[in-house]
Design a protein around this motif. Structure first.
Motif, PDB file in Angstrom:
ATOM      1  N   ASP A 102       0.811  -1.219   0.000  1.00 37.81           N
ATOM      2  CA  ASP A 102       0.000   0.000   0.000  1.00 37.81           C
ATOM      3  C   ASP A 102       0.845   1.270   0.000  1.00 37.81           C
ATOM      4  O   ASP A 102       0.305   2.374  -0.045  1.00 37.81           O
ATOM      5  N   ALA A 103       2.157   1.144   0.023  1.00 40.86           N
ATOM      6  CA  ALA A 103       3.050   2.304   0.000  1.00 40.86           C
ATOM      7  C   ALA A 103       3.610   2.572  -1.393  1.00 40.86           C
ATOM      8  O   ALA A 103       4.277   3.584  -1.601  1.00 40.86           O
ATOM      9  N   CYS A 104       3.356   1.693  -2.334  1.00 40.80           N
ATOM     10  CA  CYS A 104       3.886   1.865  -3.690  1.00 40.80           C
ATOM     11  C   CYS A 104       3.232   3.074  -4.364  1.00 40.80           C
ATOM     12  O   CYS A 104       2.067   3.377  -4.127  1.00 40.80           O
ATOM     13  N   GLY A 105       4.017   3.763  -5.198  1.00 40.47           N
ATOM     14  CA  GLY A 105       3.494   4.888  -5.952  1.00 40.47           C
ATOM     15  C   GLY A 105       3.376   6.181  -5.170  1.00 40.47           C
ATOM     16  O   GLY A 105       2.802   7.151  -5.655  1.00 40.47           O
ATOM     17  N   ARG A 106       3.944   6.230  -3.963  1.00 41.45           N
ATOM     18  CA  ARG A 106       3.863   7.431  -3.127  1.00 41.45           C
ATOM     19  C   ARG A 106       5.198   8.178  -3.030  1.00 41.45           C
ATOM     20  O   ARG A 106       5.322   9.106  -2.255  1.00 41.45           O
ATOM     21  N   GLY A 107       6.199   7.747  -3.781  1.00 41.98           N
ATOM     22  CA  GLY A 107       7.498   8.406  -3.742  1.00 41.98           C
ATOM     23  C   GLY A 107       8.400   7.914  -2.626  1.00 41.98           C
ATOM     24  O   GLY A 107       9.490   8.459  -2.419  1.00 41.98           O
ATOM     25  N   ILE A 108       7.995   6.881  -1.925  1.00 41.24           N
ATOM     26  CA  ILE A 108       8.766   6.391  -0.777  1.00 41.24           C
ATOM     27  C   ILE A 108      10.028   5.663  -1.239  1.00 41.24           C
ATOM     28  O   ILE A 108      11.085   5.798  -0.623  1.00 41.24           O
ATOM     29  N   GLY A 109       9.949   4.924  -2.340  1.00 43.85           N
ATOM     30  CA  GLY A 109      11.143   4.271  -2.874  1.00 43.85           C
ATOM     31  C   GLY A 109      12.194   5.299  -3.272  1.00 43.85           C
ATOM     32  O   GLY A 109      13.375   5.143  -2.976  1.00 43.85           O
ATOM     33  N   THR A 110      11.760   6.373  -3.906  1.00 40.96           N
ATOM     34  CA  THR A 110      12.679   7.463  -4.276  1.00 40.96           C
ATOM     35  C   THR A 110      13.290   8.085  -3.030  1.00 40.96           C
ATOM     36  O   THR A 110      14.507   8.311  -2.966  1.00 40.96           O
ATOM     37  N   LEU A 111      12.464   8.380  -2.051  1.00 46.28           N
ATOM     38  CA  LEU A 111      12.951   8.969  -0.800  1.00 46.28           C
ATOM     39  C   LEU A 111      13.984   8.071  -0.136  1.00 46.28           C
ATOM     40  O   LEU A 111      15.058   8.536   0.274  1.00 46.28           O
ATOM     41  N   LEU A 112      13.716   6.786  -0.048  1.00 45.82           N
ATOM     42  CA  LEU A 112      14.661   5.848   0.569  1.00 45.82           C
ATOM     43  C   LEU A 112      15.984   5.814  -0.188  1.00 45.82           C
ATOM     44  O   LEU A 112      17.059   5.877   0.414  1.00 45.82           O
ATOM     45  N   TYR A 113      15.924   5.700  -1.506  1.00 40.55           N
ATOM     46  CA  TYR A 113      17.152   5.649  -2.283  1.00 40.55           C
ATOM     47  C   TYR A 113      17.930   6.971  -2.205  1.00 40.55           C
ATOM     48  O   TYR A 113      19.155   6.966  -2.104  1.00 40.55           O
ATOM     49  N   GLU A 114      17.237   8.101  -2.252  1.00 36.93           N
ATOM     50  CA  GLU A 114      17.938   9.381  -2.131  1.00 36.93           C
ATOM     51  C   GLU A 114      18.713   9.459  -0.823  1.00 36.93           C
ATOM     52  O   GLU A 114      19.862   9.893  -0.794  1.00 36.93           O
ATOM     53  N   ARG A 115      18.089   9.042   0.267  1.00 38.37           N
ATOM     54  CA  ARG A 115      18.763   9.055   1.575  1.00 38.37           C
ATOM     55  C   ARG A 115      19.906   8.049   1.598  1.00 38.37           C
ATOM     56  O   ARG A 115      20.976   8.335   2.132  1.00 38.37           O
ATOM     57  N   LEU A 116      19.697   6.862   1.034  1.00 38.56           N
ATOM     58  CA  LEU A 116      20.754   5.846   1.000  1.00 38.56           C
ATOM     59  C   LEU A 116      21.949   6.352   0.201  1.00 38.56           C
ATOM     60  O   LEU A 116      23.099   6.238   0.647  1.00 38.56           O
ATOM     61  N   PHE A 117      21.730   6.945  -0.954  1.00 36.74           N
ATOM     62  CA  PHE A 117      22.837   7.432  -1.772  1.00 36.74           C
ATOM     63  C   PHE A 117      23.551   8.594  -1.091  1.00 36.74           C
ATOM     64  O   PHE A 117      24.767   8.735  -1.229  1.00 36.74           O
ATOM     65  N   ALA A 118      22.828   9.407  -0.343  1.00 41.38           N
ATOM     66  CA  ALA A 118      23.471  10.493   0.419  1.00 41.38           C
ATOM     67  C   ALA A 118      24.395   9.914   1.483  1.00 41.38           C
ATOM     68  O   ALA A 118      25.513  10.406   1.689  1.00 41.38           O
ATOM     69  N   VAL A 119      23.979   8.864   2.160  1.00 40.30           N
ATOM     70  CA  VAL A 119      24.814   8.208   3.169  1.00 40.30           C
ATOM     71  C   VAL A 119      26.028   7.559   2.500  1.00 40.30           C
ATOM     72  O   VAL A 119      27.154   7.678   2.981  1.00 40.30           O
ATOM     73  N   LEU A 120      25.805   6.889   1.389  1.00 39.81           N
ATOM     74  CA  LEU A 120      26.904   6.197   0.703  1.00 39.81           C
ATOM     75  C   LEU A 120      27.927   7.174   0.138  1.00 39.81           C
ATOM     76  O   LEU A 120      29.085   6.806  -0.055  1.00 39.81           O
ATOM     77  N   ALA A 121      27.527   8.422  -0.103  1.00 42.79           N
ATOM     78  CA  ALA A 121      28.462   9.437  -0.605  1.00 42.79           C
ATOM     79  C   ALA A 121      29.564   9.716   0.404  1.00 42.79           C
ATOM     80  O   ALA A 121      30.622  10.226   0.032  1.00 42.79           O
ATOM     81  N   THR A 122      29.354   9.371   1.653  1.00 41.19           N
ATOM     82  CA  THR A 122      30.368   9.584   2.692  1.00 41.19           C
ATOM     83  C   THR A 122      31.253   8.352   2.889  1.00 41.19           C
ATOM     84  O   THR A 122      32.129   8.363   3.745  1.00 41.19           O
ATOM     85  N   GLU A 123      30.996   7.309   2.132  1.00 37.96           N
ATOM     86  CA  GLU A 123      31.734   6.053   2.254  1.00 37.96           C
ATOM     87  C   GLU A 123      32.606   5.827   1.020  1.00 37.96           C
ATOM     88  O   GLU A 123      32.414   6.460  -0.010  1.00 37.96           O
ATOM     89  N   ASP A 124      33.532   4.902   1.126  1.00 36.18           N
ATOM     90  CA  ASP A 124      34.393   4.534   0.005  1.00 36.18           C
ATOM     91  C   ASP A 124      33.657   3.530  -0.878  1.00 36.18           C
ATOM     92  O   ASP A 124      33.959   2.333  -0.891  1.00 36.18           O
ATOM     93  N   VAL A 125      32.652   4.038  -1.592  1.00 33.95           N
ATOM     94  CA  VAL A 125      31.840   3.205  -2.476  1.00 33.95           C
ATOM     95  C   VAL A 125      31.853   3.843  -3.864  1.00 33.95           C
ATOM     96  O   VAL A 125      31.605   5.040  -4.008  1.00 33.95           O
ATOM     97  N   HIS A 126      32.143   3.043  -4.860  1.00 37.85           N
ATOM     98  CA  HIS A 126      32.309   3.525  -6.233  1.00 37.85           C
ATOM     99  C   HIS A 126      31.090   3.259  -7.117  1.00 37.85           C
ATOM    100  O   HIS A 126      30.742   4.079  -7.957  1.00 37.85           O
ATOM    101  N   ARG A 127      30.450   2.108  -6.959  1.00 41.30           N
ATOM    102  CA  ARG A 127      29.322   1.726  -7.806  1.00 41.30           C
ATOM    103  C   ARG A 127      28.249   1.013  -6.979  1.00 41.30           C
ATOM    104  O   ARG A 127      28.544   0.290  -6.031  1.00 41.30           O
ATOM    105  N   ALA A 128      26.996   1.222  -7.422  1.00 40.87           N
ATOM    106  CA  ALA A 128      25.857   0.487  -6.872  1.00 40.87           C
ATOM    107  C   ALA A 128      25.267  -0.359  -7.988  1.00 40.87           C
ATOM    108  O   ALA A 128      25.162   0.101  -9.135  1.00 40.87           O
TER     109      ALA A 128
END
Length: 176
Positions: A102-128
């Motif tokens: 019931d959460a699909c289509g509400r932008g929650i997947g985008t929100l989660l990934y945006e936050r995850l990629f922001a966190v990963l930007a502080t780590e030694d990670v090159h590719r997802a």
């Protein structure tokens, strides 16, 4: 903490495990999106939770909806996990996102990934990398919109529900 409406995103913890297990088990039982074929218990899912600490490149972020009176419900989660076990792969992660139906289509997947990629930007990670069982047009749209590009498809790589499924692989640069 990030908010979009009444949705908050933060690191997942032990208190989330029952909700996250139930959410994931929906996909195990009802869809080919995951190739797990047997539902998990909270206990069998605990090692997965513990493999995503609150630091480093392997993270678990949970989107929660406030239900009042100090209660919340997990709407979905995003993870970054080891891509492969050999040391040379350590700067690559496999990412995934799972949402309550019931959460699909509400932008929650985008929100989660945006936050995850922001966190990963502080780590030694090159590719997802993201593997998407086919067909799954909603997931393909989400990943493409967030900068992933298709790099190949494994044909009939998994068998579930009495048939074979393809998995399309997507890649996104994260760092230098």
């Amino acid at each position: 903490m990030t908010e979009r409406g009444e949705v908050q995103v933060s690191a997942g913890g032990e208190e989330d495990l029952p909700d996250l297990t139930a959410l994931y088990n929906h996909y195990v039982r009802e869809t080919p999106i995951t190739f797990d074929t047997e539902p998990h218990t909270v206990e069998t899912r605990r090692p997965w939770l513990l493999s995503h600490p609150g630091h480093g490149p392997h993270r678990l972020l949970v989107a929660r909806e406030d239900r009042g009176a100090g209660r919340s419900r997990a709407l979905g989660y995003a993870t970054s996990s080891p891509f492969r076990p050999k040391p040379a792969y350590s700067t690559s992660v496999e990412v995934s996102v799972y949402l309550a139906p019931d959460a699909c289509g509400r932008g929650i997947g985008t929100l989660l990934y945006e936050r995850l990629f922001a966190v990963l930007a502080t780590e030694d990670v090159h590719r997802a990398y993201a593997g998407i069982a086919q067909p799954n047009p909603a997931s393909v749209r989400l990943h493409t919109r967030l900068g992933f590009r298709h790099v190949g498809t494994y044909g009939e790589v998994g068998r579930k529900f009495g048939r074979y499924w393809d998995v399309a692989w997507y890649e996104r640069p994260l760092g230098p």
